[in-house]
Design an enzyme around this catalytic site. Structure first.
Site, PDB file in Angstrom:
ATOM      1  N   LYS A 122     -21.641 -34.267  -4.178  1.00 26.98           N
ATOM      2  CA  LYS A 122     -22.952 -34.506  -3.567  1.00 26.98           C
ATOM      3  C   LYS A 122     -24.074 -34.181  -4.541  1.00 26.98           C
ATOM      4  O   LYS A 122     -25.003 -34.980  -4.733  1.00 26.98           O
ATOM      5  CB  LYS A 122     -23.112 -33.668  -2.297  1.00 26.98           C
ATOM      6  CG  LYS A 122     -24.398 -33.964  -1.542  1.00 26.98           C
ATOM      7  CD  LYS A 122     -24.734 -32.864  -0.557  1.00 26.98           C
ATOM      8  CE  LYS A 122     -25.359 -31.686  -1.273  1.00 26.98           C
ATOM      9  NZ  LYS A 122     -25.890 -30.660  -0.352  1.00 26.98           N
ATOM     10  N   ASP A 140     -24.940 -35.746   2.439  1.00 25.83           N
ATOM     11  CA  ASP A 140     -24.994 -34.400   2.993  1.00 25.83           C
ATOM     12  C   ASP A 140     -24.799 -34.510   4.497  1.00 25.83           C
ATOM     13  O   ASP A 140     -24.480 -35.583   5.024  1.00 25.83           O
ATOM     14  CB  ASP A 140     -26.315 -33.704   2.627  1.00 25.83           C
ATOM     15  CG  ASP A 140     -27.516 -34.328   3.333  1.00 25.83           C
ATOM     16  OD1 ASP A 140     -27.358 -35.392   3.990  1.00 25.83           O
ATOM     17  OD2 ASP A 140     -28.605 -33.740   3.240  1.00 25.83           O
TER      18      ASP A 140
END
Length: 220
Positions: A122, A140
């Protein structure tokens, strides 16, 4: 509504209503500082990160200064964020790795970024997208939730599955913006517990709204 129509409707709405969008993390256009901020933002709010980073950036303005610091030195500046002990170690290790393997420069490729301590997929996608404008989709909790609710993904079970589905359907040129669109929509409108569906302009394209909110009886 098929998948192609849903994506088009959602993307068109964002382009008209949210044409200018960017990360809420403060980093002064410095890729190294953004990398610090994104590492700190794991399981922590951007607001909190933005409170601790100005003195941190001042104390460690370069890769070299952070690499020469001890985790205890860094901890003193970030103790109010989540998991400060681990993050202090990661930040120092990240800076040392940048010097030893990347000439002190933040790399642009996700495969290189994930080699840095404290950097998962991420975080790597955020850096690749925000700094280098690459078609990398960081997923996320907000992106994961909003994508599933809208119907952009078919109840994906993992962030990686969500990432792959979004990248498959969103034009590459829009992916850096779409990352922010979905995050901010989840942060301020499509909340986890009480989504603000009555305020949302994406109702016509939202699978969650069509299947849940439209079936609720009116209260008199």
């Amino acid at each position: 509504m098929n998948t192609k129509e849903r994506y088009k409707g959602v993307l068109d709405w964002f382009q008209v209503n949210r044409p200018v969008v960017s990360t809420e993390l403060h980093y002064g256009e410095n890729p190294f500082h953004l990398l610090i901020a994104v590492i700190l933002s794991a399981q922590c709010t951007d607001k909190r990160v933005n409170m601790v980073t100005p003195p941190l950036y001042q104390a460690f303005p370069t890769v070299e200064t952070l690499a020469a610091a001890s985790p205890d030195d860094v901890f003193a500046y970030i103790k109010s964020v989540s998991y400060p002990n681990n993050k202090a170690k990661h930040l120092v290790g990240m800076a040392q790795k940048l010097l030893s393997e990347f000439g002190g420069k933040v790399p642009s490729e996700v495969d290189d970024l994930v080699k840095l301590p404290g950097v998962g997929r991420k975080t790597a996608n955020v850096i690749a997208s925000v700094v280098f404008d690459k078609p990398a989709m960081a997923v996320d909790t907000h992106v994961f939730r909003v994508s599933n609710r809208l119907g952009l993904t078919d109840n994906s079970k993992s962030p990686l599955a969500t990432e792959r589905e979004l990248v498959k359907h969103i034009p590459a040129a829009l992916i850096p913006k779409a990352h922010h669109w979905l995050i901010l929509h989840g942060r301020y409108i499509c909340l986890a517990r009480n989504p603000k569906c009555t305020e949302c302009g994406l109702q016509p394209f939202c699978k969650y709204y069509q299947e849940n909110m439209m079936k609720k009886p009116y209260s008199y």
